[in-house]
Design a protein around this motif. Sequence first.
Motif, short mmCIF file in Angstrom:
data_model
loop_
_atom_site.label_atom_id
_atom_site.label_comp_id
_atom_site.label_asym_id
_atom_site.label_seq_id
_atom_site.Cartn_x
_atom_site.Cartn_y
_atom_site.Cartn_z
N ALA A 9 -4.56 -2.51 -5.47
CA ALA A 9 -5.19 -3.67 -5.61
C ALA A 9 -4.37 -4.63 -6.19
O ALA A 9 -4.25 -5.86 -5.93
CB ALA A 9 -6.44 -3.55 -6.34
N ASP A 65 0.90 -1.21 -0.11
CA ASP A 65 0.09 0.03 0.21
C ASP A 65 0.89 1.19 0.09
O ASP A 65 0.55 2.44 -0.68
CB ASP A 65 -0.82 0.27 1.20
N ASP A 111 -3.65 5.60 -11.05
CA ASP A 111 -4.58 5.58 -9.90
C ASP A 111 -3.94 4.76 -8.80
O ASP A 111 -3.72 3.41 -8.92
CB ASP A 111 -5.85 5.00 -10.45
N THR A 112 -3.92 5.36 -7.36
CA THR A 112 -3.53 4.67 -6.35
C THR A 112 -4.32 3.39 -6.01
O THR A 112 -3.74 2.30 -5.74
CB THR A 112 -3.49 5.87 -5.00
N SER A 113 -5.53 3.53 -5.87
CA SER A 113 -6.56 2.33 -5.73
C SER A 113 -6.16 1.20 -6.69
O SER A 113 -6.08 -0.05 -6.31
CB SER A 113 -7.83 2.74 -5.62
N THR A 114 -5.98 1.44 -7.82
CA THR A 114 -5.66 0.37 -8.74
C THR A 114 -4.28 -0.32 -8.56
O THR A 114 -4.12 -1.28 -8.64
CB THR A 114 -5.67 0.93 -10.38
#
Length: 302
Positions: free
Chosen positions: A273, A157, A267-270
């Motif tokens: 994941a 993360d 994109d950080t969330s991508t």
Amino acid sequence: MNVTRPQYHPVSLPTEQPAAPQGNAQVQGQRAPEPVHEARQSTHLPQDRFEESPEVAGQWAAQAAQAGQPQGARPLELSQMEQVPSLTDAKSPDAKGWAQPTPVLRQTDDINCGATAAAMLVRASGGGQGQTDAQLVQSLQAGYSDSKGTTPKQMSDMLAGQGFEVTRGASNFDRDALNAALDSGKKALALVDSNLIQPGASGTTPAGSAHWVEIDGKDAQGQYRIHDPATGSIHDVSLQHLTQAMNSGWDSFQGGGMLIVNPKGGDTSTLAASNVNHATPLGDSSGIGSKNNSFGSRESGS
């Protein structure tokens, strides 16, 4: 090379004329026939341009080399071969974003080796502008770690939050994967035994604790370049040394392995994941410092 053969034209002989009167007197209204010279086919082929001009020959040889050296092509001169880049020097199209050599940073407390190792990569990519090294480490620690240190998931993360992609994760030392990554310009973070990664460590060295280090390259002798946040130092270790430090963690603290890292952005969330899938094989031990303060480390973590 195309060679044009000279065309052969059959010779047409003039129509036979009546015999001239004796004494070589000419018959009125007629001329004596011209003497016949038989045409011979030339046996000399046109000279090829390859042999006419050294400049053209050089150009032709270069084109032939690109086309796979067809039969009859002249080999490259040594000076030309030395200018051809090695395939191992070629960088992967994905290996981009490192703005400068990776600095070595020293962790500021007993548990933030993970944040410090990540901060080294942030600096190498040109990030953390406006922050001191200590401020950068502390911001990463506060945003992603906890009081026990940094787990592999937390590390994945943390990397995603800084625009880093984890392209591969392994629960033990994968020599081929690591070598390929370093050759293509990528870097690695490894969760190792904090004592066994130290210079001079051997099979009799007591086990330490889970500890994050950065692997920044490999030299011609096969030594791996380690950036160790516990001591704030750079040292080289052998294949056997690194293998032992990385793989022994599963016996000592049920975790260990390596993450291959590359700057990507997006994109950080991508990224998060995707990164966590590669981090899962490393277990869930928290990386801190060394249990053995007397063996080359300033840390006294539990």
